[in-house]
Design a protein around this motif. Structure first.
Motif, short mmCIF file in Angstrom:
data_model
loop_
_atom_site.label_atom_id
_atom_site.label_comp_id
_atom_site.label_asym_id
_atom_site.label_seq_id
_atom_site.Cartn_x
_atom_site.Cartn_y
_atom_site.Cartn_z
N LEU A 85 1.12 17.24 9.85
CA LEU A 85 0.00 17.39 8.81
C LEU A 85 -1.51 17.30 9.07
O LEU A 85 -2.18 17.68 9.52
CB LEU A 85 0.47 16.75 7.53
N ALA A 86 -1.54 16.30 9.84
CA ALA A 86 -2.87 15.14 10.91
C ALA A 86 -3.33 16.34 11.45
O ALA A 86 -4.74 17.43 11.32
CB ALA A 86 -2.22 14.27 11.60
N ILE A 97 9.87 13.00 9.23
CA ILE A 97 9.13 12.79 8.76
C ILE A 97 7.70 11.64 9.34
O ILE A 97 6.37 12.28 9.30
CB ILE A 97 9.42 10.69 7.60
N ALA A 98 8.15 11.70 10.38
CA ALA A 98 6.58 11.84 11.31
C ALA A 98 6.64 13.03 11.89
O ALA A 98 5.21 12.81 12.26
CB ALA A 98 7.20 10.97 12.90
N ARG A 99 7.43 13.97 12.85
CA ARG A 99 6.91 14.82 12.64
C ARG A 99 6.28 15.89 11.67
O ARG A 99 5.04 15.95 12.32
CB ARG A 99 8.01 16.43 13.19
N ILE A 100 6.44 15.30 10.56
CA ILE A 100 6.13 16.82 9.18
C ILE A 100 4.26 15.84 9.07
O ILE A 100 2.92 16.72 8.84
CB ILE A 100 6.16 16.02 7.55
N GLU A 101 3.87 14.64 9.17
CA GLU A 101 2.92 13.64 9.28
C GLU A 101 2.07 13.79 10.51
O GLU A 101 1.37 13.98 10.14
CB GLU A 101 2.52 12.01 9.24
N ALA A 102 2.78 14.48 11.70
CA ALA A 102 1.93 14.85 12.81
C ALA A 102 0.94 16.19 12.52
O ALA A 102 -0.06 16.74 13.06
CB ALA A 102 2.33 14.73 13.94
N GLN A 119 -4.82 19.40 9.68
CA GLN A 119 -6.47 19.00 8.66
C GLN A 119 -6.97 19.04 10.14
O GLN A 119 -8.69 19.33 9.77
CB GLN A 119 -6.42 17.43 8.28
N LYS A 151 13.72 9.51 9.41
CA LYS A 151 11.99 8.43 9.88
C LYS A 151 11.40 9.40 11.12
O LYS A 151 10.29 9.69 10.79
CB LYS A 151 12.73 7.68 10.56
#
Length: 217
Positions: free
Chosen positions: A197-198, A190-195, A201, A187
């Motif tokens: 990616l944001a 996943i949170a690190r990858i999402e951050a 962007q 988890k």
């Protein structure tokens, strides 16, 4: 009755089987018995027992009166005493023999595997003798195994070698749960990858704005 080893059940089952399938060669010599125990087809598990190991198993079975030795001629010959010692009918002897030689089976599988030993009229007849073996006042000789995930029918096993081990097979069927610390680590990843990616962007949006390019997020 004493708990039998895997090789002892193989020897006993082979003697019973050969009495019905090759009566002209029965009782069996030691060499014939070794070959029967190491037979590659219709045997589970496959064995590579030596003559000395089979002889030791015979001696142990003789002490329990399950095997008899016939002297005379150039070699000794051996026969089983399964039905009399265990006090079971021929139908039950056939079922126990199939379970000893081929491992756990469903009632339908037993009806087929017992054909050369005893011809059962239908599956219900096999089930009836299995229930009798499981409910013997003198001690159960067969047991119905818990149904595994995905199985349509229950399997049966003999108890001459003690209680069967089923945990290993069940473990193969049931997926193990992932430890909670590994779940937490996943988890966090996943949170690190999402951050990340944001952030990428947002940087792309700033670059597109400076160059007056459209953004496709």
């Amino acid at each position: 009755m004493k708990v039998l080893s895997l090789l002892e059940t193989r020897v006993l089952g082979t003697l019973y089987e050969k009495e019905h399938t090759v009566p002209d060669s029965y009782p069996l010599t030691l060499n014939a018995l070794v070959s029967g125990c190491n037979q590659k087809t219709s045997r589970s598990p496959v064995m590579e027992a030596t003559e000395a190991e089979v002889q030791a198993a015979l001696d142990s079975l003789k002490s329990a009166n399950l095997v008899m030795e016939t002297s005379g001629g150039r070699v000794s010959r051996y026969s089983h005493n399964l039905e009399r010692v265990l006090q079971v009918p021929a139908q039950s002897g056939a079922i126990l023999t199939s379970l000893m030689l081929r491992g756990s089976q469903t009632a339908g599988e037993l009806r087929i595997s017992c054909e050369r030993l005893h011809a059962f009229s239908d599956i219900s007849a096999v089930e009836g003798f299995l229930q009798e073996l499981a409910a013997r006042p003198a001690g159960a000789l067969a047991v119905e195994l818990p149904r595994l995930p995905g199985s349509r029918e229950n399997r049966w096993a003999h108890l001459l070698g003690g209680a069967p081990t089923i945990t290993a097979r069940a473990a193969q069927k049931a997926p193990a749960e992932m430890p909670s610390d590994e779940v937490a680590a996943l988890k966090a990843d996943i949170a690190r990858i999402e951050a990340e990616l944001a952030a990428m962007q947002a940087m792309l949006a700033r670059i597109c704005a400076k160059l007056d390019l459209p953004t496709n997020q």
